[in-house]
Design a protein around this motif. Structure first.
Motif, PDB file in Angstrom:
ATOM      1  N   ALA A 167      45.615  43.162  48.106  1.00 50.76           N
ATOM      2  CA  ALA A 167      44.503  43.174  49.065  1.00 50.76           C
ATOM      3  C   ALA A 167      44.980  42.809  50.473  1.00 50.76           C
ATOM      4  CB  ALA A 167      43.408  42.206  48.607  1.00 50.76           C
TER       5      ALA A 167
ATOM      6  N   ARG B 247      36.779  42.260  53.170  1.00 49.71           N
ATOM      7  CA  ARG B 247      35.899  41.788  52.094  1.00 49.71           C
ATOM      8  C   ARG B 247      36.642  41.742  50.770  1.00 49.71           C
ATOM      9  NH1 ARG B 247      30.369  41.465  51.460  1.00 49.71           N
ATOM     10  NH2 ARG B 247      29.612  41.581  49.309  1.00 49.71           N
ATOM     11  N   LYS B 248      37.441  42.781  50.509  1.00 48.17           N
ATOM     12  CA  LYS B 248      38.212  42.804  49.270  1.00 48.17           C
ATOM     13  C   LYS B 248      39.226  41.669  49.251  1.00 48.17           C
ATOM     14  CE  LYS B 248      41.157  45.866  46.489  1.00 48.17           C
ATOM     15  NZ  LYS B 248      41.788  47.211  46.425  1.00 48.17           N
TER      16      LYS B 248
ATOM     17  N   SER C 137      39.270  38.580  46.516  1.00 49.06           N
ATOM     18  CA  SER C 137      40.453  38.289  45.687  1.00 49.06           C
ATOM     19  C   SER C 137      40.993  36.899  45.975  1.00 49.06           C
ATOM     20  CB  SER C 137      41.535  39.346  45.938  1.00 49.06           C
ATOM     21  OG  SER C 137      41.927  39.334  47.302  1.00 49.06           O
TER      22      SER C 137
END
Length: 552
Positions: free
Chosen positions: A26, A62-63, A67
């Motif tokens: 990510a 956001r990802k 994570s």
């Protein structure tokens, strides 16, 4: 006994390792999206492409955020599971020993049962703490994920960013411009931070950061570079172009510029650097607000005016009544514009000096423009940087110079103007001349008799200013204050001006002139020494056009 340890190694540790790899993926996606966003052009801006890139950056952030939260929760839970995995084998071992050693079980059963019960209670309490912590982290995760997606977009507060101008240290990611060939360049996103008076850089995976730039006495300014937004350049004290960096938002760009500017002033060396930075910022804010009353300065006399000059003036001028403390509006009119550039460009002043003179085809120089420098009793050269000039209302007090210094410095801080023009200030017994160090062309010339006031700043000894009275085309006279920053102490420039004005006064009396020249010590080569120290450049290198001695 061994089973809980095996499960902890194969299940819990594997889960944490997997979440770590997902967080790394990510992060890489976020770096790629930020690189694409940094390459957006500023001039030919495509709203559709910009919107797509901004959405991609927001999704990547956001990802990455999700994570990282999962990885953080797994690490916290791992601490509790590790303790459980260490205690369960002990319980199994104890039960095995009890079952194996039946003989004597009755003797030790009571003590052993109490020990096992206490261990079981401890494990149960750890499980309760784990569940409570996990629930708290889940709630925090939901609160963080429920915010608007606009906070993940770069430069989300471009309309009215909250800029902190009092920073004395700063850290964050910037794009560093590097040359890969004669005309080709690359931009690399690296982590930068300040440490004392140094700008440090730490690449990803490095154990520690390395020195990139010494920030003491350097200058920083916003620049346009390769059609990229939010770029700024750090220039070394000797005027050489330094590194060019790019921030990801307007807020980061201005905070980096303000922080580097505060560090270049060596505020971090003071006892309370935060208070000094806040004081400078408040001074900048007060510059746009008219002051109703002007506070009294220190009662002690300023050494800028030479004592002998004061005695001569006191003999000629009758004693006055109590000095009236002037307001700021009486010194400088509200809203007076400030000129940040040098008085006249070198080429323009050269054209004015030429006038209608015929150009000599055999290489005649312009040195004859000021022939008085050859026979002047005083020649003193200083390296100065022009900060600004503005019209004033009075020349009866040095307070007007202090107020002009305050307004010029405050305006430069507010508008992020850090570029200055370096010149050589030649003080003679007749004039003050500003000379271009590159072309040796005189930029401006002031008659010493027109200099009405001159003083150095009471706290910043390198600031010096003077008030000049010049005639106007309408028949009246105009008053202007010029503010400079010197490489040496401003008191040295004030002393040289004071001595030049004394020479003008005593030139009417040859005996007084001889007495004045005899009072100045001579060097071994027969030159008059004006000051105890030479007016050196910032780098300490000698120059053929400066010195701390006068020739008679």
């Amino acid at each position: 006994m061994v089973l809980p340890i095996i499960q902890f190694r194969e299940k819990d540790l594997t889960e944490v390792s997997t979440l770590k790899d997902l967080f790394g993926l990510a992060s890489n996606e976020h770096d790629l999206s930020m690189a694409k966003y940094s390459r957006l052009p500023k001039k030919k801006e495509n709203e559709k492409v910009k919107t797509d890139v901004v959405k991609e950056v927001a999704a990547a952030r956001r990802k990455q955020h999700l994570s990282s939260l999962q990885y953080y929760c797994a690490l916290n839970a791992l601490q509790y599971r590790k303790r459980v995995a260490m205690m369960e084998p002990m319980i199994g071992f104890a039960h095995g020993q009890i079952n194996f050693f039946k003989k004597g079980a009755e003797m030790f059963s009571q003590n052993m049962n109490s020990f096992l019960s206490s261990v079981a209670d401890m494990v149960q309490s750890i499980q309760v703490e784990l569940e409570a912590e996990a629930e708290k982290m889940r709630v925090s995760q939901q609160d963080l994920l429920s915010v608007d997606e606009s906070v993940y977009a770069p430069d989300s507060d471009v309309a009215a960013p909250q800029i902190n101008r009092n920073l004395i240290q700063k850290a964050g990611y910037l794009n560093l411009r590097s040359k890969t060939g004669l005309v080709t360049t690359t931009w690399e996103r690296l982590y930068f931070f300040t440490q004392g008076g140094n700008l440090m850089c730490q690449p990803r995976g490095a154990v520690a950061g390395g020195l990139i730039q010494d920030l003491d006495n350097c200058s920083v300014m916003a620049v346009d570079c390769e059609d990229r937004r939010y770029c700024f350049q750090i220039t070394t004290p000797n005027g050489k172009s330094g590194i060019i960096l790019q921030a990801e938002s307007r807020k980061e760009n201005e905070e980096w510029i303000c922080a580097i500017n505060n560090i270049s002033r060596q505020i971090y060396l003071t006892d309370n650097p935060e208070a000094v930075a806040i004081k400078l910022n408040q001074t900048a804010l007060q510059a746009v607000t008219p002051i109703t009353s002007f506070g009294k300065k220190q009662e002690s006399s300023c050494p800028s005016q030479n004592l002998r000059n004061l005695e001569l003036e006191n003999d000629k001028i009758a004693p006055k009544a109590a000095v009236h403390v002037l307001d700021a509006d009486e010194l400088i009119a509200p809203g007076t514009p400030i000129q940040f550039d040098i008085v006249l460009p070198a080429t323009e002043f050269l054209d004015q000096n030429r006038g209608s003179r015929r150009t000599n085809p055999f290489g005649e120089t312009e040195d004859e423009t000021f022939p008085e420098a050859e026979d002047s009793l005083l020649q003193q050269m200083f390296v100065v940087r022009f900060l600004g000039s503005m019209a004033v209302r009075t020349d009866t007090s040095r307070e007007v110079i202090y107020e002009a210094m305050r307004q010029v410095l405050a305006a430069r801080a507010i508008h992020n103007i850090f570029r200055t023009t370096e010149s050589h200030l030649m003080v003679t017994s007749r004039t003050l001349r500003l000379i271009d160090p590159q072309t040796q062309v005189t930029r401006a010339n002031f008659e010493l008799t027109s200099v009405m006031q001159f003083a150095a700043h009471q706290e910043n000894k390198r600031l010096v200013g003077f008030v000049v009275r010049t005639p106007e085309s309408t028949g009246g006279e105009a008053l202007s204050t010029y503010v400079f920053e010197s490489n040496s102490e401003g008191e040295k420039i004030c002393y040289a001006i004071s001595l030049g004005k004394e020479i003008i006064e005593v030139q009417k009396d040859p005996e007084a002139l001889a007495q004045l020249m005899l009072s100045i010590p001579l060097t071994n080569d027969g030159k008059y020494v004006l000051l105890n120290e030479q007016a050196d450049d910032s780098d300490g290198s000698p120059s053929e056009n400066r010195g701390a001695e006068s020739e008679a």
